[in-house]
Design a protein around this motif. Structure first.
Motif, PDB file in Angstrom:
ATOM      1  N   TRP A 111       1.113  -1.048   0.389  1.00 17.16           N
ATOM      2  CA  TRP A 111       0.014   0.063   0.334  1.00 17.16           C
ATOM      3  C   TRP A 111       1.353   1.225  -0.075  1.00 17.16           C
ATOM      4  O   TRP A 111       2.029   1.214   0.377  1.00 17.16           O
ATOM      5  N   ASN A 112       0.326   2.632  -0.335  1.00 15.47           N
ATOM      6  CA  ASN A 112       0.753   3.400  -0.892  1.00 15.47           C
ATOM      7  C   ASN A 112       0.226   4.342   0.533  1.00 15.47           C
ATOM      8  O   ASN A 112      -1.191   4.826   0.741  1.00 15.47           O
ATOM      9  N   SER A 113       1.144   4.770   1.502  1.00 10.50           N
ATOM     10  CA  SER A 113       1.111   5.437   2.580  1.00 10.50           C
ATOM     11  C   SER A 113       0.118   6.581   2.451  1.00 10.50           C
ATOM     12  O   SER A 113      -1.146   7.123   3.092  1.00 10.50           O
ATOM     13  N   LYS A 114       0.405   7.236   1.520  1.00  5.11           N
ATOM     14  CA  LYS A 114      -0.506   8.860   1.096  1.00  5.11           C
ATOM     15  C   LYS A 114      -1.757   8.157   0.543  1.00  5.11           C
ATOM     16  O   LYS A 114      -3.094   8.535   1.580  1.00  5.11           O
ATOM     17  N   GLU A 115      -2.046   7.187  -0.378  1.00  2.00           N
ATOM     18  CA  GLU A 115      -3.189   6.789  -0.397  1.00  2.00           C
ATOM     19  C   GLU A 115      -4.116   6.031   0.921  1.00  2.00           C
ATOM     20  O   GLU A 115      -5.464   6.560   0.420  1.00  2.00           O
ATOM     21  N   LEU A 116      -3.550   5.415   1.492  1.00  2.00           N
ATOM     22  CA  LEU A 116      -4.376   4.685   2.485  1.00  2.00           C
ATOM     23  C   LEU A 116      -4.859   5.931   3.433  1.00  2.00           C
ATOM     24  O   LEU A 116      -5.653   5.103   4.027  1.00  2.00           O
ATOM     25  N   ALA A 117      -4.009   6.429   3.932  1.00  2.00           N
ATOM     26  CA  ALA A 117      -4.550   8.282   4.613  1.00  2.00           C
ATOM     27  C   ALA A 117      -5.532   9.236   4.314  1.00  2.00           C
ATOM     28  O   ALA A 117      -6.525   9.131   5.055  1.00  2.00           O
ATOM     29  N   VAL A 118      -5.892   8.727   2.858  1.00  3.41           N
ATOM     30  CA  VAL A 118      -7.445   9.496   2.386  1.00  3.41           C
ATOM     31  C   VAL A 118      -8.222   8.619   2.665  1.00  3.41           C
ATOM     32  O   VAL A 118      -9.044   9.097   2.738  1.00  3.41           O
ATOM     33  N   ILE A 119      -7.541   6.703   2.386  1.00  8.96           N
ATOM     34  CA  ILE A 119      -9.025   5.994   2.372  1.00  8.96           C
ATOM     35  C   ILE A 119      -9.140   6.106   4.402  1.00  8.96           C
ATOM     36  O   ILE A 119     -10.531   6.237   4.073  1.00  8.96           O
ATOM     37  N   LEU A 120      -8.360   5.843   5.089  1.00 10.63           N
ATOM     38  CA  LEU A 120      -8.881   6.154   5.926  1.00 10.63           C
ATOM     39  C   LEU A 120      -9.340   7.530   6.912  1.00 10.63           C
ATOM     40  O   LEU A 120     -10.595   7.174   7.429  1.00 10.63           O
ATOM     41  N   ARG A 121      -8.995   8.433   5.878  1.00  9.83           N
ATOM     42  CA  ARG A 121     -10.110  10.174   6.453  1.00  9.83           C
ATOM     43  C   ARG A 121     -11.741   9.711   5.975  1.00  9.83           C
ATOM     44  O   ARG A 121     -12.399  10.023   6.494  1.00  9.83           O
ATOM     45  N   GLN A 122     -11.609   9.024   4.457  1.00  7.59           N
ATOM     46  CA  GLN A 122     -12.854   8.871   3.895  1.00  7.59           C
ATOM     47  C   GLN A 122     -13.279   7.990   4.414  1.00  7.59           C
ATOM     48  O   GLN A 122     -14.420   8.266   5.063  1.00  7.59           O
ATOM     49  N   ALA A 123     -13.435   7.127   5.307  1.00  7.93           N
ATOM     50  CA  ALA A 123     -13.743   6.591   6.000  1.00  7.93           C
ATOM     51  C   ALA A 123     -13.951   6.741   7.092  1.00  7.93           C
ATOM     52  O   ALA A 123     -15.022   6.400   7.743  1.00  7.93           O
ATOM     53  N   ILE A 124     -13.369   7.410   8.579  1.00  9.29           N
ATOM     54  CA  ILE A 124     -13.863   7.750   8.931  1.00  9.29           C
ATOM     55  C   ILE A 124     -14.869   8.972   9.139  1.00  9.29           C
ATOM     56  O   ILE A 124     -16.038   9.215  10.169  1.00  9.29           O
ATOM     57  N   ALA A 125     -14.709  10.081   8.013  1.00 11.37           N
ATOM     58  CA  ALA A 125     -15.530  10.915   8.259  1.00 11.37           C
ATOM     59  C   ALA A 125     -17.192  10.070   7.709  1.00 11.37           C
ATOM     60  O   ALA A 125     -18.399  11.159   7.925  1.00 11.37           O
ATOM     61  N   GLY A 126     -16.914   8.878   7.408  1.00  9.90           N
ATOM     62  CA  GLY A 126     -18.565   8.324   6.641  1.00  9.90           C
ATOM     63  C   GLY A 126     -19.380   7.987   8.018  1.00  9.90           C
ATOM     64  O   GLY A 126     -20.291   8.047   8.253  1.00  9.90           O
ATOM     65  N   VAL A 127     -18.264   7.152   8.742  1.00 12.32           N
ATOM     66  CA  VAL A 127     -18.414   6.800  10.248  1.00 12.32           C
ATOM     67  C   VAL A 127     -18.409   7.725  11.225  1.00 12.32           C
ATOM     68  O   VAL A 127     -20.122   7.907  11.888  1.00 12.32           O
ATOM     69  N   ALA A 128     -18.149   9.143  11.603  1.00 14.64           N
ATOM     70  CA  ALA A 128     -18.718   9.943  11.703  1.00 14.64           C
ATOM     71  C   ALA A 128     -20.311  10.715  11.986  1.00 14.64           C
ATOM     72  O   ALA A 128     -20.949  10.980  12.548  1.00 14.64           O
ATOM     73  N   THR A 129     -19.874  10.770   9.833  1.00 12.43           N
ATOM     74  CA  THR A 129     -21.730  10.986   9.706  1.00 12.43           C
ATOM     75  C   THR A 129     -22.895  10.672  10.133  1.00 12.43           C
ATOM     76  O   THR A 129     -23.698  11.007  10.807  1.00 12.43           O
ATOM     77  N   LEU A 130     -22.399   8.809   9.950  1.00 17.63           N
ATOM     78  CA  LEU A 130     -23.180   8.037  10.458  1.00 17.63           C
ATOM     79  C   LEU A 130     -23.618   7.666  12.033  1.00 17.63           C
ATOM     80  O   LEU A 130     -24.412   8.424  12.329  1.00 17.63           O
ATOM     81  N   ARG A 131     -22.960   7.937  13.131  1.00 18.69           N
ATOM     82  CA  ARG A 131     -22.938   7.886  14.542  1.00 18.69           C
ATOM     83  C   ARG A 131     -23.306   9.761  14.489  1.00 18.69           C
ATOM     84  O   ARG A 131     -24.437   9.586  15.401  1.00 18.69           O
ATOM     85  N   GLU A 132     -23.614  10.629  13.873  1.00 19.35           N
ATOM     86  CA  GLU A 132     -23.845  12.345  14.138  1.00 19.35           C
ATOM     87  C   GLU A 132     -25.280  12.129  13.673  1.00 19.35           C
ATOM     88  O   GLU A 132     -26.064  11.928  14.402  1.00 19.35           O
ATOM     89  N   ASN A 133     -26.017  11.574  13.185  1.00 19.39           N
ATOM     90  CA  ASN A 133     -27.295  11.176  12.010  1.00 19.39           C
ATOM     91  C   ASN A 133     -28.268   9.997  12.988  1.00 19.39           C
ATOM     92  O   ASN A 133     -29.387  10.850  13.267  1.00 19.39           O
ATOM     93  N   ARG A 134     -27.060   9.575  13.197  1.00 21.47           N
ATOM     94  CA  ARG A 134     -27.794   7.735  14.454  1.00 21.47           C
ATOM     95  C   ARG A 134     -28.385   8.913  15.737  1.00 21.47           C
ATOM     96  O   ARG A 134     -29.176   9.367  16.277  1.00 21.47           O
ATOM     97  N   ARG A 135     -26.961   9.629  16.130  1.00 18.62           N
ATOM     98  CA  ARG A 135     -27.603   9.964  17.436  1.00 18.62           C
ATOM     99  C   ARG A 135     -28.962  11.318  17.044  1.00 18.62           C
ATOM    100  O   ARG A 135     -29.749  12.083  18.326  1.00 18.62           O
ATOM    101  N   LEU A 136     -28.556  12.231  16.232  1.00 22.66           N
ATOM    102  CA  LEU A 136     -29.634  13.246  15.937  1.00 22.66           C
ATOM    103  C   LEU A 136     -30.883  12.792  15.926  1.00 22.66           C
ATOM    104  O   LEU A 136     -32.167  13.040  16.516  1.00 22.66           O
ATOM    105  N   ARG A 137     -31.203  11.375  15.028  1.00 24.48           N
ATOM    106  CA  ARG A 137     -32.333  10.405  15.003  1.00 24.48           C
ATOM    107  C   ARG A 137     -33.119   9.853  16.558  1.00 24.48           C
ATOM    108  O   ARG A 137     -33.991  10.260  16.702  1.00 24.48           O
TER     109      ARG A 137
END
Length: 494
Positions: A111-137
């Motif tokens: 793996w490429n560290s820069k590419e994998l870092a972007v993938i990790l940030r995208q995954a974290i952002a998606g989970v954060a949105t999911l958790r925030e939406n669930r909390r608001l619901r």
């Protein structure tokens, strides 16, 4: 990409080779909060106490493949994003990985560290949105349920209306503090308009469209008040079968009204202080911090603050809760408001009960003005409502007014001249005791007489309606809960 604190989210990396874990640690230790596990079995054990946002797993591991591990991990932590690392361009494996639902992304090794870092940030952002939406619901659903559970009339600020100088000063103070975000301490005797003032502060503030959450603290004992305010995670204590948001989370961006919060446990004091200083809450049994923006309005009966001092409440907590004190004068100190309040309460009763009286006689108003009102406006409302139902006419007369036994009406300013004392009764020739004069015979007080009248009327109505309480409530124009309360108070069972 969202402005998130990446280090506040856990990332779990699973591989069967220590060298691969070391390489991951070297590349991302400063960018993410990384946890490591050698193999799937160790990682599953770690998931019992860790709730990661992202799980990165190598596909080729002995005993349990990456896909098998991610499937089991998803069952335990369904929110987590699964990232699969594979060194083989095996389309069958990749298709199986995606179709399993356990793998959200796959990355080919090396793996490429820069590419994998972007993938990790995208995954974290998606989970954060999911958790925030669930909390608001969850907040919306629980707040809707809270509103359904709360039985109260529409907001009506007639109770704090008045012509007295004291109430004009209170209204001015409400106007001053409403537009600020300052925490407010409302002091007043039992039965005063403390909740109404709290609502007025909320409605007059920029938070008006946000939740107003009331907590009757006396209804909770021990550590149950802490649970109610802060919520809990599943399994945090016996009986915690499901996760629940606390009232502070429900009041996010709004106002929380704490009615008589005493006593306060040391743990609750520390948690409240953290909310007031940092705006952070943690549910019981959780280490996850949630930020809340809540205005606290607190009501206390005079003397409770002294009890707080004796109980050792933290001075800093007392200081933060009493930034803006607001004292409500008792009704006996503003008798000029009694007429306006009584007429307001009478109109309020008339809206709910078409058969109730619509006016007060001058004699009845004079009797109300002469009373000491230990129960303040709440007692006044109860007295007026009861008189309006029992009057059987359009006008309430003095005999329809009944006061509580704890205090009697004040003596009128002038008394009628005393009649001459009656002559001593003559002794009976047969030696019998003389009969007591009629004025000395015991009689029921007015309150007892009115109770008897109300009891007879309710019993007659129940008999007419064949015991159908809903029909009785409709005939009297009252809510069923009010009827049940009156039946219980008068000792009518069934």
């Amino acid at each position: 990409m969202r402005d998130l604190d990446w280090n506040s989210f856990d990332v779990l990396v699973v591989d069967d080779e220590q060298d691969n874990l070391d390489a991951f640690r070297f590349a991302f230790r400063k960018s993410f909060k990384i946890h490591y596990a050698l193999g799937g079995a160790e990682a599953l054990s770690l998931l019992d106490r860790l709730d990661p946002a992202v799980i990165v797993a190598d596909q080729r591991m002995p005993g349990m493949s990456g896909i098998e591990f991610l499937k089991q991990a998803k069952e335990r932590r369904p929110d987590a994003a699964g990232v699969l690392l594979t060194a083989y361009a095996d389309m069958t494996v990749l298709i199986d990985a995606v179709n399993s639902g356990a793998v959200d992304r796959y990355v080919q090794k090396p793996w490429n560290s820069k590419e994998l870092a972007v993938i990790l940030r995208q995954a974290i952002a998606g989970v954060a949105t999911l958790r925030e939406n669930r909390r608001l619901r969850e907040q919306l659903a629980q707040y809707a349920g809270y509103l359904e559970r709360e039985q109260r009339d529409p907001i009506d600020f007639g109770e704090i209306a008045g012509e007295s100088e004291a109430m004009r000063e209170v209204a001015a103070r409400i106007g001053e503090v409403a537009k600020a975000a300052t925490h407010v301490l409302i002091e007043g005797e039992e039965g005063a308009e403390k909740e109404v003032v709290a609502r007025a502060i909320h409605v007059g503030s920029p938070r008006e469209e946000r939740p107003f959450v009331k907590v009757t603290c006396a209804a909770f004992r021990g550590d149950t008040l802490e649970r109610e305010l802060f919520g809990w995670r599943r399994g945090a204590f016996d009986g915690a079968f499901a996760e629940r948001a606390g009232r502070l989370e429900l009041a996010h961006r709004g106002t929380i009204y704490l009615d008589e919060p005493a006593p306060l446990t040391p743990s609750l004091q520390a948690r409240l202080l953290r909310v007031l200083t940092d705006g952070e809450v943690e549910r019981l049994g959780s280490t996850e911090t949630t930020r809340v923006d809540v205005r606290v309005v607190l009501s206390l009966t005079p003397g409770i603050d002294e009890a707080w001092a004796r109980a050792g409440v933290l001075p800093e907590l007392v200081s933060r809760l009493s930034v803006f004190p607001l004292r409500l004068p008792p009704l006996r100190e503003r008798r000029e408001d009694i007429r306006a309040l009584a007429e307001h309460f009478l109109r309020k009763v008339a809206r709910r009960n078409a058969r109730a009286a619509t006016a007060l006689s001058e004699e009845a108003l004079a009797k109300l003005a002469a009373y000491t009102w230990p129960g303040n406006t709440r007692e006044l409302e109860n007295v007026v409502e009861r008189a309006a139902i029992l009057s059987r006419g359009d006008v309430i007369l003095p005999e329809h007014l009944a006061f509580t036994a704890r205090a009697q009406p004040a003596e009128p300013p002038a008394r009628a001249p005393r009649a001459a004392a009656p002559a001593e009764p003559e002794a009976d020739p047969a030696g019998r005791e003389p009969a007591a004069p009629a004025c000395a015979r015991p009689r029921l007080d007015l309150s007892s007489q009115l109770d008897d009248i109300e009891r007879r009327e309710l019993l007659a109505a129940l008999e007419r309606c064949g015991g159908n309480k809903a029909e009785v409530a409709r005939q009297f124009g009252m809510q069923r809960t009010t009827l049940y309360y009156r039946l219980k108070r008068l000792g009518i069972e069934g």
